[in-house]
Motif scaffolding. Structure first.
Motif, PDB file in Angstrom:
ATOM      1  N   PRO A  11      22.927 -15.378  88.728  1.00  0.00           N
ATOM      2  CA  PRO A  11      23.466 -16.905  88.461  1.00  0.00           C
ATOM      3  C   PRO A  11      24.032 -17.571  89.716  1.00  0.00           C
ATOM      4  O   PRO A  11      24.761 -17.052  90.282  1.00  0.00           O
ATOM      5  N   THR A  13      26.788 -19.756  91.007  1.00  0.00           N
ATOM      6  CA  THR A  13      28.160 -20.124  90.553  1.00  0.00           C
ATOM      7  C   THR A  13      28.806 -21.046  91.283  1.00  0.00           C
ATOM      8  O   THR A  13      30.160 -21.126  91.153  1.00  0.00           O
ATOM      9  N   GLN A 120      24.553  -7.937 100.241  1.00  0.00           N
ATOM     10  CA  GLN A 120      25.324  -7.848  98.957  1.00  0.00           C
ATOM     11  C   GLN A 120      24.921  -8.698  98.077  1.00  0.00           C
ATOM     12  O   GLN A 120      23.983  -9.864  98.312  1.00  0.00           O
ATOM     13  N   SER A 122      25.396 -11.958  95.474  1.00  0.00           N
ATOM     14  CA  SER A 122      26.491 -12.956  95.600  1.00  0.00           C
ATOM     15  C   SER A 122      27.403 -12.929  94.132  1.00  0.00           C
ATOM     16  O   SER A 122      28.391 -13.658  94.104  1.00  0.00           O
ATOM     17  N   ASP A 123      26.773 -12.259  93.290  1.00  0.00           N
ATOM     18  CA  ASP A 123      27.786 -12.134  91.914  1.00  0.00           C
ATOM     19  C   ASP A 123      28.905 -11.199  92.057  1.00  0.00           C
ATOM     20  O   ASP A 123      29.995 -11.345  91.961  1.00  0.00           O
ATOM     21  N   ASP A 124      28.232  -9.865  92.041  1.00  0.00           N
ATOM     22  CA  ASP A 124      28.976  -8.788  92.127  1.00  0.00           C
ATOM     23  C   ASP A 124      29.763  -8.324  93.366  1.00  0.00           C
ATOM     24  O   ASP A 124      30.844  -7.730  93.446  1.00  0.00           O
ATOM     25  N   GLY A 125      28.811  -8.406  94.264  1.00  0.00           N
ATOM     26  CA  GLY A 125      29.117  -8.246  95.699  1.00  0.00           C
ATOM     27  C   GLY A 125      29.820  -6.769  95.822  1.00  0.00           C
ATOM     28  O   GLY A 125      30.662  -6.616  96.812  1.00  0.00           O
ATOM     29  N   TYR A 126      29.313  -5.834  95.507  1.00  0.00           N
ATOM     30  CA  TYR A 126      29.712  -4.272  95.820  1.00  0.00           C
ATOM     31  C   TYR A 126      29.215  -4.191  97.058  1.00  0.00           C
ATOM     32  O   TYR A 126      29.977  -3.076  97.777  1.00  0.00           O
ATOM     33  N   ALA A 127      28.047  -4.564  97.596  1.00  0.00           N
ATOM     34  CA  ALA A 127      27.411  -4.354  99.031  1.00  0.00           C
ATOM     35  C   ALA A 127      27.277  -2.751  99.008  1.00  0.00           C
ATOM     36  O   ALA A 127      27.391  -1.919  99.898  1.00  0.00           O
ATOM     37  N   GLN A 128      26.467  -2.254  97.923  1.00  0.00           N
ATOM     38  CA  GLN A 128      26.242  -0.557  97.887  1.00  0.00           C
ATOM     39  C   GLN A 128      24.824  -0.155  97.519  1.00  0.00           C
ATOM     40  O   GLN A 128      24.675   0.804  98.057  1.00  0.00           O
TER      41      GLN A 128
ATOM     42  N   THR B 117      34.295  -0.555  95.874  1.00  0.00           N
ATOM     43  CA  THR B 117      33.975  -1.268  97.318  1.00  0.00           C
ATOM     44  C   THR B 117      34.878  -2.617  97.067  1.00  0.00           C
ATOM     45  O   THR B 117      34.951  -3.222  96.055  1.00  0.00           O
ATOM     46  N   ARG B 133      38.975  -6.369  92.114  1.00  0.00           N
ATOM     47  CA  ARG B 133      38.087  -6.833  92.854  1.00  0.00           C
ATOM     48  C   ARG B 133      37.736  -8.510  92.715  1.00  0.00           C
ATOM     49  O   ARG B 133      38.024  -8.606  91.327  1.00  0.00           O
TER      50      ARG B 133
END
Ligand SMILES: Cc1cc2nc3c(=O)[nH]c(=O)nc-3n(C[C@@H](O)[C@H](O)[C@H](O)COP(=O)(O)OP(=O)(O)OC[C@H]3O[C@@H](n4cnc5c(N)ncnc54)[C@H](O)[C@@H]3O)c2cc1C
Ligand SMILES: Cc1cc2nc3c(=O)[nH]c(=O)nc-3n(C[C@H](O)[C@H](O)[C@H](O)COP(=O)(O)OP(=O)(O)OC[C@H]3O[C@@H](n4cnc5c(N)ncnc54)[C@H](O)[C@@H]3O)c2cc1C
Lengths: 262, 328
Positions: A11, A13, A120, A122-128, B117, B133
């Motif tokens: 989404p 945002t 990453q 753009s919504d949750d951004g865990y970068a995993q 993270t 987070r």
């Protein structure tokens, strides 16, 4: 170069009003516009540029609901050859780890030299997701990639560090690279172009097709459980200057004058 | 004894600030759950260097190996997975930095240890970590717990935990023989690359007008250029403006750009993502113009204007020019 690009339908945002939904664990999405994750737009562009230069193929893959087909079609219009969407009731509540496991099952038997993801979402951004996927596939990876030069056996990449510095690394192929924004200039595609791309293949796969068990995905297959989503408490807030443009401008000028800034 | 490991981060012979931020948080947690706080330093010729960590941890583990001199996730992962498998720390803290992002997810996967993270807080509830987070560009926070395990990995957002002056712990320095046996076959560090500097040094400017994606089009850039000109300041920007090629990269403010501290920072059409704010939050005076009243930039600014920039900025430019004329 055969490349697989992982893309997420997210989404927008930045300019939208955000409210937490009744479950307290998500946001209300009805009024939000979804599109390709900003970072993934650079990833698909990079894959298409490589295909144009070196030949080979580009496959895009996403885990997401039917609406995510819009993002896949956009990628097909940009030059991807094939698209795959992974979807299942059981995939709901998957975190980055479970998401990567699902992508892994779909990718492991496909031919590829390179996997690209965004740095990453753009919504949750865990970068995993990309890095976990690489580890599951047993291939090396590099993240925050700002430049890719492909050689025969390896790629030479510039990784972005803090403060504008970069680190040049050589990574053996096959590899996973998570790209950073600004690596290229993503092309624009018209509605017409997207419509034309309807002829290209878009495959939809579920839990059973991937040979996954229910407990391996969703909440039970995740590392993280969401407890609560909330609007952050305001610790400090700006004094809002109100009025028409003239009034506001006058107030700013007063403030600046008081500090000797004009 | 329960142990909390903190991975020290360094680059070109200097510790990164995040190291001490993590040690501060690590100390607070270790007191709460009665755990040992241990710093881990991987590098080459780091003996002297290790002493700087000894004040901040009960133990400092060092692994000295030429292959660890410059960060390489492959080599780091091999050493850390060895250390974590042996010691079984309850928690390992790593920075959510360019290094940490390259390392933590694959390390956690190899060890099958739950990972969270980019956390802005971490706490324990009955020996299980609970993290906070930010999501959606800082508009919403998430509280999450990690699935039950013997060991956990959490990466912490830099510039989030304030380093406090505390009693030195006088930690014991323990040298661990490098577990790296074979080669590092897949990834090779080649060199550092520093993009060339441009003509304008935004870190030296007293007044910065900073423009973000709200400007919409490169054709609109003169609107903010004129404002910067009227104020006698320089033009800076958020990352998307550089990504699009509308301004050169040395104008970018933020974690991957410059850190600035001008007398006035006027943010125009910038949402205030953490990566931007950490590069400008210490400015003397911050004024933000953004049409979204919920934009996180208003939490960093002293004064805010909730309006369309295309209406306010030209008016403001004219007012400033008038003011300058009348006072000269
Ligand atoms: C406990 C928990 C419950 C959740 N429940 C739900 C839910 O019910 N429904 C829901 O929609 N989301 C849910 N999410 C969001 C979750 O699925 C995230 O998308 C996932 O954690 C990946 O993290 P990220 O999006 O931050 O990806 P990152 O790791 O930041 O993404 C990096 C890159 O990975 C790739 N990537 C990421 N996600 C995908 C994807 N889905 N498909 C293909 N490529 C991808 C992209 O290339 C992206 O640029 C949940 C998350 C958590 C932690
Ligand atoms: C590893 C990493 C490093 C990064 N480093 C940096 C960095 O160094 N610097 C940096 O800036 N970012 C950095 N980012 C990106 C960062 O996360 C954000 O994506 C970025 O800062 C957003 O830029 P923005 O505020 O200009 O755009 P957006 O977030 O899109 O915000 C645009 C804003 O403009 C407002 N707006 C729109 N139209 C108008 C109008 N007509 N009038 C008034 N307001 C309007 C909107 O309400 C919105 O708030 C980094 C990201 C990563 C992952």
């Amino acid at each position: 170069m055969d490349t697989i690009v992982c893309v997420k339908h997210v989404p927008e945002t930045a300019e939208a009003e955000i409210a937490v939904d009744s479950s307290g664990k998500g946001i209300k999405t009805e009024d939000l516009v979804f599109d390709i994750n900003e970072w993934d737009d650079y990833a698909i562009e990079e894959a298409v540029l490589m295909k144009e230069k070196l030949g080979g193929s580009v496959t895009v893959i996403t885990m997401g609901p039917e609406d995510a087909d819009k993002t896949l079609r956009k990628c097909l219009a940009k030059g991807a050859d094939k698209a795959i969407r992974l979807t299942d009731k059981a995939f709901e509540r998957s975190d980055a780890y479970a998401t990567a496991k699902i992508l892994h099952k779909a990718i492991k038997d496909l031919p590829f030299n390179l996997i690209l993801t965004g740095t990453q979402a753009s919504d949750d951004g865990y970068a995993q997701v990309g890095v976990i996927l690489a580890e599951l596939l047993g291939i090396p990876h590099a993240t925050m990639v700002k430049k890719i030069e492909s050689k025969e056996e390896f790629v030479r990449v510039n990784r972005e560090l803090e403060g504008g510095l970069e680190q040049v690394m050589e990574v053996k192929l096959p590899a996973m690279l998570a790209v950073q924004t600004g690596i290229n200039e993503p092309r624009y595609v018209s509605i017409m172009g997207i419509r034309k791309a309807r002829e290209k293949e878009l495959k939809v796969l579920g839990l059973g097709d991937l040979g996954l068990k229910e407990e391996e995905v969703g909440e039970s297959g995740s590392w993280i459980t969401m407890e609560e989503m909330f609007i952050p408490p305001v610790e400090k807030e700006a004094e809002i200057l109100t009025g028409g443009p003239d009034e506001i401008a006058a107030k700013i000028v007063e403030t600046l004058k008081a500090r000797g800034l004009v | 004894m329960t142990e909390i490991l903190v991975l020290a981060e360094h680059r070109r012979g200097e510790f990164r600030d995040v190291t001490f931020e993590m040690l501060t948080k690590g100390r607070e947690l270790s007191q709460k759950i009665d755990a040992d706080l241990t710093a881990v330093l991987l590098g080459h010729n780091v003996k002297e260097f290790a002493k700087k960590l000894a004040d901040h941890a009960k133990k400092v583990l060092t692994v000295d190996d030429a292959r660890l001199e410059d960060f390489n996730a492959e080599a780091y992962q091999k050493v850390l997975s060895h250390l974590i498998s042996e010691r079984k720390p309850l928690l390992t803290l790593i920075g959510h930095t360019s290094f940490g992002v390259d390392l933590a997810p694959s390390l956690a996967t190899e060890l099958n240890v739950p990972l969270a993270t980019d956390c802005i807080n971490v706490d324990f509830e009955e020996k299980k970590p609970i993290v906070v987070r930010q999501v959606y560009g800082g508009k919403v926070n998430v509280k999450a717990s990690l699935h039950t395990s013997e060991s956990y990995i959490v990466t912490l957002r830099p510039a989030t935990f304030e380093v406090q002056e505390v009693e030195p712990l006088g930690g014991e320095i323990i040298e661990i023989p490098s577990p790296l046996k074979e080669d590092i076959p897949y990834k090779k560090f080649v060199e550092y690359y520093e993009p060339p500097a441009g003509e304008v040094d935004i870190t030296a400017a007293n007044i910065l007008v900073s423009v973000g994606r709200g400007i919409k089009d490169t054709e609109n850039m003169p609107i903010v250029e004129k404002l910067a000109g009227a104020l006698g300041g320089a033009l800076a920007c958020s990352r998307p403006i550089v990504d699009k090629g509308w301004l050169p990269s040395d104008r970018q403010v933020g974690t991957s750009g410059k850190t600035v501290k001008p007398k006035l920072y006027l943010a125009v059409g910038i949402s205030g993502a953490f990566q931007h704010v950490s590069g400008m939050k210490n400015s003397d005076l911050i004024i933000a113009i953004n049409k979204d009243s919920k934009a996180p930039i208003f939490r960093a600014a002293d004064y805010g204007v909730v309006e369309d920039l295309f209406k306010v900025v030209p008016t403001l430019t004219n007012k400033i020019l008038e003011e300058k004329k009348s006072s000269s």
